[in-house]
Design an enzyme around this catalytic site. Structure first.
Site, short mmCIF file in Angstrom:
data_model
loop_
_atom_site.label_atom_id
_atom_site.label_comp_id
_atom_site.label_asym_id
_atom_site.label_seq_id
_atom_site.Cartn_x
_atom_site.Cartn_y
_atom_site.Cartn_z
N MET A 129 0.85 -1.19 0.00
CA MET A 129 0.00 0.00 0.00
C MET A 129 0.88 1.24 0.00
O MET A 129 1.66 1.45 0.93
CB MET A 129 -0.94 -0.01 1.22
CG MET A 129 -1.99 -1.11 1.15
SD MET A 129 -3.05 -1.21 2.62
CE MET A 129 -1.97 -2.10 3.75
N LEU A 130 0.74 2.04 -1.03
CA LEU A 130 1.56 3.23 -1.21
C LEU A 130 1.38 4.19 -0.04
O LEU A 130 0.26 4.47 0.38
CB LEU A 130 1.18 3.93 -2.52
CG LEU A 130 2.08 5.09 -2.95
CD1 LEU A 130 3.49 4.61 -3.23
CD2 LEU A 130 1.49 5.77 -4.19
N CYS A 170 -2.06 -1.49 -10.26
CA CYS A 170 -2.21 -0.09 -9.86
C CYS A 170 -2.83 0.71 -11.00
O CYS A 170 -2.32 0.68 -12.13
CB CYS A 170 -0.86 0.49 -9.48
SG CYS A 170 -0.96 2.21 -8.91
N GLY A 190 -11.50 -5.92 0.20
CA GLY A 190 -12.65 -5.89 1.09
C GLY A 190 -12.62 -6.90 2.21
O GLY A 190 -13.67 -7.18 2.81
#
Length: 332
Positions: free
Chosen positions: A14-15, A95, A208
């Site tokens: 996760m950036l 991405c 999710g």
């Protein structure tokens, strides 16, 4: 000889979130879950002025997520990653940001399966560690199983050791990266079908997944589960994962984790860093508990100016526990 793929559970790349400080913190919470770096581009590794491959030995097992599309550059960076001790290299084919598209990698590569397969082949030729691929289910109006399988068939044939499928398609036009994490519909059944299509390699599901019950439900259908934002926003969730891989750990406490982070943060400060670089990843440690909001509040206000880890973290614990203390003390 290639290492058999053995990671059932992982935390998503996760950036701006899963940097080396975050991974060190997460490793205190789970001993077996595979941790991923933020995406790092081949250009940054090859031409960058800083060391984009740095990580702590305590982070193992840890995977490098690599962004790029040129087989020679991808192979060069994969070889460097193995030399530096990474346990896996993952190719980003998911991405959807404009910046990534302009660099001709990320989700737009779903439309170029041969190019991705060539990258896998080149990387496999120079490494022994697993080479894996993370992708979406489709892009824009190209979101059928046939479109997905053009990519996945190609990379599996090229020798990919594992697939991670984010159970949404990506809209390359019209949605921001943030919106792409929520708006496209989750389609878990399509990931389940992919695992059936490739019984010989693990398929991991992402998107999710927020509870240990979710993880167990998915593991009945696929061989792996990747947790994203839930692991960051409620990191204590990670303490429940080791038991799913057959590892029993001694009982942990949040307070013990806080104490264990102090020497790491102080060492980072001694090296010229700031306490906040690390402490920001700990905001969710008391998520869902009494005083959790106060913990976040104290760290958010005091953290950016803190110069002593013990003072910051023990101060946050005290503020969390002392419900009679006035919020105005934060400004003192």
């Amino acid at each position: 000889m290639a290492v058999p793929y053995s990671y059932k559970l992982s935390v998503a790349p996760m950036l701006d979130w899963t940097d080396r400080h975050c991974r060190y913190f997460h490793r205190l919470l789970t001993s077996t879950t595979l941790l991923y770096t933020e995406m790092v581009t081949t250009g940054a590794i090859i031409h960058g002025q800083q060391d984009f491959l740095a990580f702590s030995s305590e982070e193992h097992p840890v995977a490098l997520q690599l962004g790029g599309s040129e087989p020679d550059a991808m192979a060069h960076c994969a070889a460097l990653a193995q030399e530096r001790g990474y346990d896996e290299v993952n190719i980003n084919v998911g991405c959807p940001s404009d910046r990534v598209q302009n660099g001709s990698f990320g989700a737009c590569l779903m439309a170029e399966p041969k190019k991705v397969a060539d990258c896998v082949s080149a990387m496999k030729a120079v490494t022994d560690i697993p080479i894996t691929v993370k992708t979406r289910l489709g892009i824009d109006h190209q979101d059928s199983d046939d479109f997905l399988y053009q990519l996945t068939d190609a990379v599996v044939a090229a020798g990919a050791d594992q697939l991670t499928l984010h159970a949404r398609k990506a809209w390359l036009q019209g949605l921001s990266p943030k919106e792409n994490r929520d708006i496209p519909e989750l389609q878990y059944e399509r990931v389940y079908r992919a695992q059936q299509r490739y019984p010989g390699i693990p398929v991991s599901i992402n998107g999710g997944i927020a509870t240990i019950e979710d993880v167990k439900e998915h593991l009945a259908q696929v061989q792996g589960v990747m947790i994203g934002r839930a692991a960051y926003q409620n990191p204590w969730l990670l303490t429940e994962l080791d038991s799913l891989t057959g590892v029993e750990r001694s009982e942990l406490s949040r307070e013990a984790i806080v104490t264990a982070m102090i020497p790491y943060i102080d060492n980072h400060i001694r090296q010229g860093g700031r306490a906040w670089h690390v402490a920001r990843h700990m905001l969710g440690l008391f998520q869902g508990m009494a005083g959790g909001k106060r913990w976040r509040q104290y760290l958010s206000v005091k953290g950016p100016r803190a110069t002593c880890a013990e003072q910051l973290l023990y101060g946050a614990l005290a503020f969390r526990d002392d419900h009679s203390q006035h919020v105005s003390s934060l400004t003192s």
